[in-house]
Design a protein around this motif. Sequence first.
Motif, short mmCIF file in Angstrom:
data_model
loop_
_atom_site.label_atom_id
_atom_site.label_comp_id
_atom_site.label_asym_id
_atom_site.label_seq_id
_atom_site.Cartn_x
_atom_site.Cartn_y
_atom_site.Cartn_z
N ALA A 197 23.59 0.87 22.83
CA ALA A 197 22.49 1.55 22.14
C ALA A 197 22.75 3.05 22.06
N SER A 198 23.15 3.67 23.18
CA SER A 198 23.41 5.11 23.18
C SER A 198 24.62 5.44 22.31
N THR B 140 23.40 5.35 18.70
CA THR B 140 22.61 6.55 18.41
C THR B 140 23.50 7.75 18.18
N ALA C 77 24.30 -3.25 27.30
CA ALA C 77 23.32 -3.08 26.20
C ALA C 77 22.89 -1.62 26.09
N VAL C 78 22.65 -0.96 27.23
CA VAL C 78 22.25 0.45 27.21
C VAL C 78 23.35 1.30 26.62
N LYS D 252 25.67 9.06 25.83
CA LYS D 252 26.61 7.96 25.59
C LYS D 252 27.67 7.90 26.69
#
Length: 355
Positions: free
Chosen positions: A114-115, A118, A110-111, A144
């Motif tokens: 998200a990165s 972005t 998930a992290v 990322k």
Amino acid sequence: MKNKIIAIFVLALAFGCGKKEEPKPVVDAVPELEKVALTKEKLSTEMRVPAELTGMRQVDLFAKVASFVKELKVDIGSEVKQGQLLILLEAPEISSQQSAAESRLKSQEAVYLASKATYNRLLETSKVEGTVAKNDLDLAEARKNSDYAQFQAARASYNEVGNVRNYLQIRAPFSGIVTSRNVNLGAYVGPSSGALPLLSIQQQDKLRLSVFVPEQYSGYLKEGDKLTFNVKALPGQKFTAKIARMSGALDARLRSERVEMDVVNVGKKLLPGMVAEVVLPLNAPEATVVVPKTAVVTSSEGVYVLLVESGKTKRAQVTRGREFEDKVEIFGELPDNGEVVKIASEEIKDGTPVK
């Protein structure tokens, strides 16, 4: 008349006593020694040596992780197929570790997503000049990449726990028969639980026959030679096998070469662990000098034969080879078409005339 006869007898006696016999000359007796010609023959002999039958493949199965036996699906004598489940182990802490690893994996995923999102937005926005600073875009890309590395590490950790969990299933590495079982249901097993294996499996449809051939006979055998053997458990039955492998070196302790044969165990009459008696054919590759056993003398001075040269004996050092009935091979510096004393002994010295 009586006095006349007595007088004649006295004269004859006196005449005989005065005559002396001349001594006969003494002639040394020449021993009559039987000779035999040196001939070359190809001896075909055989030798019987003990051998051992073992499974073509055999393995002891141990537990890699600390666990308890949950299910035992086989026993001694069970025939198993490759990949078949034999023992199912249980380790509750591994299930907990797998759940934790799965949670970390989903969190890092998930992290990373998200990165990544972005960075992609900033990348699209940066296409309009002056909207996004170059430094902000580089920071987003670095974030990322870092999150992706963390995600890959979490995935590797999850796979590792999964691999450990697979060790809870003991499967057959090949088809064979279970020959021993040293564990029961509920028993604690692990790397340090003891030296005995959980199970032992042997392949019995094909066996390995191992024999150690003495150094002096190893040169008579080669790969592909067919040999016969028998076992005490099956009297009167003979089996055949071909030489499949030769070590090509001598054992340092036994001074012999290990020779192995593959035995197709039809009907599974033969069992691993049986002691067999193998008949080794010793066929000479070329003709060698052969003499009667009585022509070879073994003494403190060595092993020799008595050559006959110009009517006299002469010792010639030789080396004994194979023996067959009343004959023996000899090796040494021997003349072609020579002769030796057939029945030799230490008492016959060099230079003895031969009649």
